[in-house]
Design a protein around this motif. Structure first.
Motif, PDB file in Angstrom:
ATOM      1  N   TYR A   1       0.843  -1.196   0.000  1.00 18.61           N
ATOM      2  CA  TYR A   1       0.000   0.000   0.000  1.00 18.61           C
ATOM      3  C   TYR A   1       0.873   1.238   0.000  1.00 18.61           C
ATOM      4  CZ  TYR A   1      -3.124  -3.404   2.391  1.00 18.61           C
ATOM      5  OH  TYR A   1      -3.843  -4.506   2.759  1.00 18.61           O
TER       6      TYR A   1
ATOM      7  N   ALA B   1      -5.231  11.432   9.427  1.00 22.78           N
ATOM      8  CA  ALA B   1      -5.289  10.007   9.128  1.00 22.78           C
ATOM      9  C   ALA B   1      -4.561   9.721   7.826  1.00 22.78           C
ATOM     10  CB  ALA B   1      -6.738   9.550   9.021  1.00 22.78           C
TER      11      ALA B   1
ATOM     12  N   ALA C   1      -4.431 -11.087   1.453  1.00 20.74           N
ATOM     13  CA  ALA C   1      -5.422 -10.018   1.364  1.00 20.74           C
ATOM     14  C   ALA C   1      -6.835 -10.515   1.593  1.00 20.74           C
ATOM     15  CB  ALA C   1      -5.330  -9.343   0.003  1.00 20.74           C
TER      16      ALA C   1
ATOM     17  N   THR D   1      -9.205 -10.758   6.193  1.00 21.34           N
ATOM     18  CA  THR D   1      -9.329  -9.347   6.545  1.00 21.34           C
ATOM     19  C   THR D   1      -8.866  -9.030   7.944  1.00 21.34           C
ATOM     20  OG1 THR D   1     -11.615  -9.714   7.229  1.00 21.34           O
ATOM     21  CG2 THR D   1     -11.249  -9.008   4.964  1.00 21.34           C
TER      22      THR D   1
ATOM     23  N   TYR E   1     -13.520  -6.152  12.316  1.00 21.62           N
ATOM     24  CA  TYR E   1     -12.172  -6.414  12.784  1.00 21.62           C
ATOM     25  C   TYR E   1     -11.615  -5.048  13.160  1.00 21.62           C
ATOM     26  CZ  TYR E   1     -12.424 -11.063  10.634  1.00 21.62           C
ATOM     27  OH  TYR E   1     -12.776 -12.327  10.290  1.00 21.62           O
TER      28      TYR E   1
ATOM     29  N   PHE F   1      -8.575  -2.498  15.018  1.00 20.47           N
ATOM     30  CA  PHE F   1      -7.128  -2.382  15.219  1.00 20.47           C
ATOM     31  C   PHE F   1      -6.803  -1.049  15.882  1.00 20.47           C
ATOM     32  CE2 PHE F   1      -6.117  -5.790  12.143  1.00 20.47           C
ATOM     33  CZ  PHE F   1      -7.271  -5.820  11.399  1.00 20.47           C
TER      34      PHE F   1
ATOM     35  N   TYR G   1      -3.258   1.371  16.152  1.00 17.40           N
ATOM     36  CA  TYR G   1      -1.876   1.615  15.753  1.00 17.40           C
ATOM     37  C   TYR G   1      -1.372   2.858  16.484  1.00 17.40           C
ATOM     38  CZ  TYR G   1      -2.537  -1.547  11.748  1.00 17.40           C
ATOM     39  OH  TYR G   1      -2.771  -2.639  10.935  1.00 17.40           O
TER      40      TYR G   1
ATOM     41  N   PHE H   1      -4.073   5.716  16.257  1.00 19.57           N
ATOM     42  CA  PHE H   1      -5.065   5.545  15.213  1.00 19.57           C
ATOM     43  C   PHE H   1      -5.858   4.265  15.435  1.00 19.57           C
ATOM     44  CE2 PHE H   1      -4.025   8.907  12.297  1.00 19.57           C
ATOM     45  CZ  PHE H   1      -2.680   9.147  12.492  1.00 19.57           C
TER      46      PHE H   1
ATOM     47  N   ARG I   1     -12.036  -2.967   9.795  1.00 15.51           N
ATOM     48  CA  ARG I   1     -12.338  -3.672   8.556  1.00 15.51           C
ATOM     49  C   ARG I   1     -13.659  -4.386   8.772  1.00 15.51           C
ATOM     50  NH1 ARG I   1      -6.481  -6.432   7.518  1.00 15.51           N
ATOM     51  NH2 ARG I   1      -5.749  -5.114   5.828  1.00 15.51           N
ATOM     52  N   ASP I   2     -14.491  -4.376   7.764  1.00 17.68           N
ATOM     53  CA  ASP I   2     -15.778  -5.059   7.812  1.00 17.68           C
ATOM     54  C   ASP I   2     -15.591  -6.484   7.310  1.00 17.68           C
ATOM     55  OD1 ASP I   2     -18.427  -5.922   7.520  1.00 17.68           O
ATOM     56  OD2 ASP I   2     -19.108  -3.967   6.831  1.00 17.68           O
TER      57      ASP I   2
ATOM     58  N   GLY J   1     -16.691  -6.786   3.941  1.00 15.01           N
ATOM     59  CA  GLY J   1     -16.236  -5.807   2.964  1.00 15.01           C
ATOM     60  C   GLY J   1     -14.832  -6.033   2.476  1.00 15.01           C
ATOM     61  N   SER J   2     -14.201  -4.956   2.073  1.00 16.26           N
ATOM     62  CA  SER J   2     -12.855  -4.998   1.525  1.00 16.26           C
ATOM     63  C   SER J   2     -11.834  -5.325   2.604  1.00 16.26           C
ATOM     64  CB  SER J   2     -12.531  -3.636   0.901  1.00 16.26           C
ATOM     65  OG  SER J   2     -11.159  -3.515   0.646  1.00 16.26           O
ATOM     66  N   TYR J   3     -10.697  -5.824   2.173  1.00 13.98           N
ATOM     67  CA  TYR J   3      -9.590  -6.072   3.101  1.00 13.98           C
ATOM     68  C   TYR J   3      -8.847  -4.782   3.426  1.00 13.98           C
ATOM     69  CZ  TYR J   3      -7.227  -6.183  -1.433  1.00 13.98           C
ATOM     70  OH  TYR J   3      -6.780  -5.895  -2.690  1.00 13.98           O
ATOM     71  N   ILE J   4      -9.250  -3.682   2.800  1.00 13.72           N
ATOM     72  CA  ILE J   4      -8.599  -2.402   3.060  1.00 13.72           C
ATOM     73  C   ILE J   4      -9.179  -1.800   4.333  1.00 13.72           C
ATOM     74  CG2 ILE J   4      -8.071  -0.126   2.159  1.00 13.72           C
ATOM     75  CD1 ILE J   4      -6.909  -2.383   0.528  1.00 13.72           C
ATOM     76  N   PRO J   5      -8.332  -1.469   5.312  1.00 12.50           N
ATOM     77  CA  PRO J   5      -8.857  -0.889   6.543  1.00 12.50           C
ATOM     78  C   PRO J   5      -9.182   0.590   6.375  1.00 12.50           C
ATOM     79  CG  PRO J   5      -6.476  -1.036   6.675  1.00 12.50           C
ATOM     80  CD  PRO J   5      -6.882  -1.674   5.358  1.00 12.50           C
TER      81      PRO J   5
ATOM     82  N   PHE K   1      -9.042   4.061   8.470  1.00 14.67           N
ATOM     83  CA  PHE K   1      -8.412   4.643   9.659  1.00 14.67           C
ATOM     84  C   PHE K   1      -9.223   5.816  10.176  1.00 14.67           C
ATOM     85  CE2 PHE K   1      -4.318   2.592  10.186  1.00 14.67           C
ATOM     86  CZ  PHE K   1      -4.124   1.966   8.964  1.00 14.67           C
ATOM     87  N   GLY K   2      -9.194   5.987  11.498  1.00 16.29           N
ATOM     88  CA  GLY K   2      -9.709   7.202  12.097  1.00 16.29           C
ATOM     89  C   GLY K   2      -8.721   8.334  11.903  1.00 16.29           C
TER      90      GLY K   2
END
Lengths: 115, 114
Positions: A33, A42, A97, A100, B32, B34, B36, B90, B94-95, B98-102, B104-105
Protein backbone atom coordinates in the motif's frame (compact mmCIF):
# COMPACT_ATOMS: atom_id res chain seq x y z
CA UNK A 1 15.56 -6.17 11.40
CA UNK A 2 13.52 -3.61 9.47
CA UNK A 3 10.84 -5.40 7.49
CA UNK A 4 9.42 -2.53 5.45
CA UNK A 5 12.10 -0.11 4.34
CA UNK A 6 11.48 3.25 2.77
CA UNK A 7 14.08 5.38 1.06
CA UNK A 8 14.93 8.11 1.34
CA UNK A 9 13.86 9.15 4.83
CA UNK A 10 13.63 12.79 3.71
CA UNK A 11 13.20 13.97 0.15
CA UNK A 12 13.31 17.53 -1.10
CA UNK A 13 12.19 18.30 -4.62
CA UNK A 14 11.34 21.34 -6.65
CA UNK A 15 7.91 22.33 -7.80
CA UNK A 16 7.15 20.34 -10.96
CA UNK A 17 10.26 18.16 -10.81
CA UNK A 18 9.46 14.43 -10.93
CA UNK A 19 10.33 12.46 -7.84
CA UNK A 20 10.33 8.76 -6.98
CA UNK A 21 9.96 7.25 -3.54
CA UNK A 22 10.88 3.65 -2.92
CA UNK A 23 9.72 0.89 -0.63
CA UNK A 24 11.05 -2.60 -0.12
CA UNK A 25 9.91 -5.44 2.10
CA UNK A 26 11.46 -8.60 3.45
CA UNK A 27 8.15 -10.12 4.55
CA UNK A 28 7.16 -11.61 1.19
CA UNK A 29 3.72 -10.07 1.61
CA UNK A 30 1.51 -10.02 -1.42
CA UNK A 31 -0.19 -6.70 -0.68
CA UNK A 32 1.61 -3.36 -0.70
CA UNK A 33 0.00 0.00 0.00
CA UNK A 34 0.93 3.64 -0.44
CA UNK A 35 -0.55 6.17 1.95
CA UNK A 36 -0.26 9.95 2.06
CA UNK A 37 -0.33 11.55 5.49
CA UNK A 38 -0.46 15.26 6.14
CA UNK A 39 0.20 16.99 9.46
CA UNK A 40 -1.15 14.52 12.02
CA UNK A 41 -4.12 13.51 9.88
CA UNK A 42 -5.29 10.01 9.13
CA UNK A 43 -3.28 8.22 6.47
CA UNK A 44 -4.99 8.52 3.11
CA UNK A 45 -4.77 5.50 0.83
CA UNK A 46 -3.48 6.38 -2.63
CA UNK A 47 -3.35 2.90 -4.15
CA UNK A 48 -2.36 -0.66 -3.42
CA UNK A 49 -1.11 -3.75 -5.17
CA UNK A 50 -2.45 -7.21 -4.60
CA UNK A 51 0.40 -9.14 -6.14
CA UNK A 52 0.67 -7.49 -9.56
CA UNK A 53 -2.88 -6.21 -9.61
CA UNK A 54 -2.91 -2.46 -9.26
CA UNK A 55 -5.82 -0.81 -7.42
CA UNK A 56 -6.16 2.92 -7.63
CA UNK A 57 -8.34 4.89 -5.21
CA UNK A 58 -10.94 6.93 -7.04
CA UNK A 59 -9.72 10.24 -5.66
CA UNK A 60 -6.01 9.69 -6.20
CA UNK A 61 -4.74 12.38 -8.59
CA UNK A 62 -3.31 11.29 -11.94
CA UNK A 63 -0.11 12.99 -10.88
CA UNK A 64 0.59 9.96 -8.70
CA UNK A 65 1.73 6.70 -10.27
CA UNK A 66 3.10 3.48 -8.89
CA UNK A 67 5.20 0.54 -10.03
CA UNK A 68 5.75 -2.85 -8.50
CA UNK A 69 8.43 -4.67 -10.49
CA UNK A 70 8.50 -7.64 -8.10
CA UNK A 71 7.15 -8.83 -4.76
CA UNK A 72 9.76 -6.99 -2.74
CA UNK A 73 9.75 -3.53 -4.26
CA UNK A 74 7.20 -0.84 -4.88
CA UNK A 75 7.71 2.71 -6.12
CA UNK A 76 5.67 5.88 -5.89
CA UNK A 77 6.20 8.32 -8.73
CA UNK A 78 4.99 11.89 -8.49
CA UNK A 79 5.17 13.27 -12.00
CA UNK A 80 4.84 16.97 -11.27
CA UNK A 81 4.88 17.69 -7.54
CA UNK A 82 2.94 20.64 -6.32
CA UNK A 83 3.17 22.42 -2.99
CA UNK A 84 0.10 20.50 -1.84
CA UNK A 85 1.92 17.20 -2.30
CA UNK A 86 4.28 17.93 0.56
CA UNK A 87 3.49 15.20 3.07
CA UNK A 88 4.68 12.03 4.73
CA UNK A 89 4.35 9.06 2.40
CA UNK A 90 3.89 5.73 4.08
CA UNK A 91 4.38 2.32 2.55
CA UNK A 92 2.69 -0.66 4.17
CA UNK A 93 2.33 -4.37 3.53
CA UNK A 94 0.00 -7.17 4.54
CA UNK A 95 -0.28 -10.81 3.75
CA UNK A 96 -3.21 -12.86 2.51
CA UNK A 97 -5.42 -10.02 1.36
CA UNK A 98 -8.44 -12.24 1.49
CA UNK A 99 -8.01 -12.60 5.22
CA UNK A 100 -9.33 -9.35 6.54
CA UNK A 101 -7.97 -9.70 10.05
CA UNK A 102 -4.38 -9.26 8.97
CA UNK A 103 -2.57 -6.25 10.34
CA UNK A 104 -0.53 -3.84 8.27
CA UNK A 105 3.23 -3.44 8.58
CA UNK A 106 4.38 0.11 7.95
CA UNK A 107 7.69 1.56 6.92
CA UNK A 108 9.10 4.62 8.66
CA UNK A 109 7.89 6.86 5.88
CA UNK A 110 9.42 9.39 3.52
CA UNK A 111 8.88 13.04 4.36
CA UNK A 112 8.55 14.92 1.09
CA UNK A 113 9.17 18.65 0.88
CA UNK A 114 8.35 20.63 -2.26
CA UNK A 115 10.14 23.93 -2.76
CA UNK B 1 -19.57 0.73 4.14
CA UNK B 2 -17.19 0.99 7.04
CA UNK B 3 -16.18 3.99 9.08
CA UNK B 4 -14.44 4.82 12.30
CA UNK B 5 -14.57 7.88 14.53
CA UNK B 6 -12.11 9.15 17.07
CA UNK B 7 -13.97 11.96 18.82
CA UNK B 8 -10.97 13.48 20.59
CA UNK B 9 -8.19 15.31 18.79
CA UNK B 10 -6.07 15.27 21.93
CA UNK B 11 -6.02 13.50 25.27
CA UNK B 12 -3.98 14.81 28.16
CA UNK B 13 -3.12 12.66 31.15
CA UNK B 14 -0.64 12.78 33.99
CA UNK B 15 2.03 10.14 34.21
CA UNK B 16 0.90 7.23 36.36
CA UNK B 17 -2.78 7.88 35.75
CA UNK B 18 -4.99 5.61 33.66
CA UNK B 19 -5.63 6.65 30.08
CA UNK B 20 -8.43 6.07 27.61
CA UNK B 21 -8.45 6.90 23.91
CA UNK B 22 -11.88 6.56 22.37
CA UNK B 23 -12.94 4.91 19.13
CA UNK B 24 -16.34 4.08 17.67
CA UNK B 25 -17.03 2.28 14.43
CA UNK B 26 -19.69 1.47 11.89
CA UNK B 27 -19.78 -1.64 9.70
CA UNK B 28 -22.34 -3.67 7.80
CA UNK B 29 -21.15 -7.03 9.06
CA UNK B 30 -18.90 -7.76 11.98
CA UNK B 31 -15.83 -5.68 12.68
CA UNK B 32 -12.17 -6.41 12.78
CA UNK B 33 -10.69 -3.61 14.88
CA UNK B 34 -7.13 -2.38 15.22
CA UNK B 35 -5.10 0.17 17.11
CA UNK B 36 -1.88 1.61 15.75
CA UNK B 37 0.55 4.06 17.33
CA UNK B 38 2.69 6.61 15.51
CA UNK B 39 5.68 8.27 17.13
CA UNK B 40 6.96 11.56 15.67
CA UNK B 41 8.37 11.22 12.16
CA UNK B 42 7.79 7.47 12.12
CA UNK B 43 5.43 5.05 10.45
CA UNK B 44 2.51 3.43 12.21
CA UNK B 45 3.12 0.50 14.52
CA UNK B 46 0.54 -2.16 15.30
CA UNK B 47 -0.61 -2.27 18.94
CA UNK B 48 -3.47 -4.75 19.08
CA UNK B 49 -6.48 -6.12 17.27
CA UNK B 50 -9.88 -7.58 17.97
CA UNK B 51 -11.07 -10.38 15.74
CA UNK B 52 -13.40 -12.46 17.88
CA UNK B 53 -13.60 -13.92 21.36
CA UNK B 54 -12.83 -12.05 24.56
CA UNK B 55 -13.96 -8.45 24.52
CA UNK B 56 -10.80 -7.33 26.33
CA UNK B 57 -7.78 -7.49 24.08
CA UNK B 58 -4.24 -7.08 25.37
CA UNK B 59 -1.50 -5.67 23.21
CA UNK B 60 1.97 -4.20 23.15
CA UNK B 61 3.48 -1.84 25.75
CA UNK B 62 0.81 -2.61 28.35
CA UNK B 63 -2.08 -1.34 26.25
CA UNK B 64 -5.44 -3.04 26.09
CA UNK B 65 -8.71 -2.32 24.36
CA UNK B 66 -12.26 -3.21 25.14
CA UNK B 67 -14.68 -4.21 22.40
CA UNK B 68 -18.28 -3.22 23.12
CA UNK B 69 -20.67 -4.41 20.44
CA UNK B 70 -23.75 -2.67 21.78
CA UNK B 71 -21.98 0.67 21.87
CA UNK B 72 -19.95 -0.06 18.71
CA UNK B 73 -16.83 1.05 20.52
CA UNK B 74 -13.25 -0.11 20.84
CA UNK B 75 -11.57 2.17 23.35
CA UNK B 76 -7.85 1.93 23.99
CA UNK B 77 -6.76 1.84 27.62
CA UNK B 78 -3.73 1.63 29.82
CA UNK B 79 -3.81 1.43 33.63
CA UNK B 80 -0.76 3.65 34.19
CA UNK B 81 0.46 6.09 31.56
CA UNK B 82 4.11 6.77 30.81
CA UNK B 83 5.59 9.93 29.31
CA UNK B 84 6.95 7.70 26.54
CA UNK B 85 3.38 6.79 25.58
CA UNK B 86 2.97 10.28 24.14
CA UNK B 87 2.23 9.72 20.46
CA UNK B 88 -0.50 9.73 17.84
CA UNK B 89 -2.97 6.83 18.09
CA UNK B 90 -5.07 5.55 15.21
CA UNK B 91 -8.06 3.25 15.35
CA UNK B 92 -8.87 1.23 12.23
CA UNK B 93 -11.71 -1.04 11.18
CA UNK B 94 -12.34 -3.67 8.56
CA UNK B 95 -15.78 -5.06 7.81
CA UNK B 96 -15.92 -8.86 7.64
CA UNK B 97 -18.29 -8.43 4.70
CA UNK B 98 -16.24 -5.81 2.96
CA UNK B 99 -12.85 -5.00 1.53
CA UNK B 100 -9.59 -6.07 3.10
CA UNK B 101 -8.60 -2.40 3.06
CA UNK B 102 -8.86 -0.89 6.54
CA UNK B 103 -10.40 2.49 7.25
CA UNK B 104 -8.41 4.64 9.66
CA UNK B 105 -9.71 7.20 12.10
CA UNK B 106 -8.28 10.71 12.05
CA UNK B 107 -6.05 9.97 15.04
CA UNK B 108 -5.84 11.13 18.64
CA UNK B 109 -2.78 12.82 20.04
CA UNK B 110 -1.97 11.47 23.49
CA UNK B 111 0.10 13.72 25.71
CA UNK B 112 1.35 12.33 28.99
CA UNK B 113 2.62 14.98 31.38
CA UNK B 114 5.41 14.19 33.87
Amino acid sequence: DAMVIQNPRYQVTQFGKPVTLSCSQTLNHNVMYWYQQKSSQAPKLLFHYYDKDFNNEADTPDNFQSRRPNTSFCFLDIRSPGLGDAAMYLCATSSRAGVTNEKLFFGSGTQLSVL
Amino acid sequence: AQSVAQPEDQVNVAEGNPLTVKCTYSVSGNPYLFWYVQYPNRGLQFLLKYITGDNLVKGSYGFEAEFNKSQTSFHLKKPSALVSDSALYFCAVRDTRGSYIPTFGRGTSLIVHP
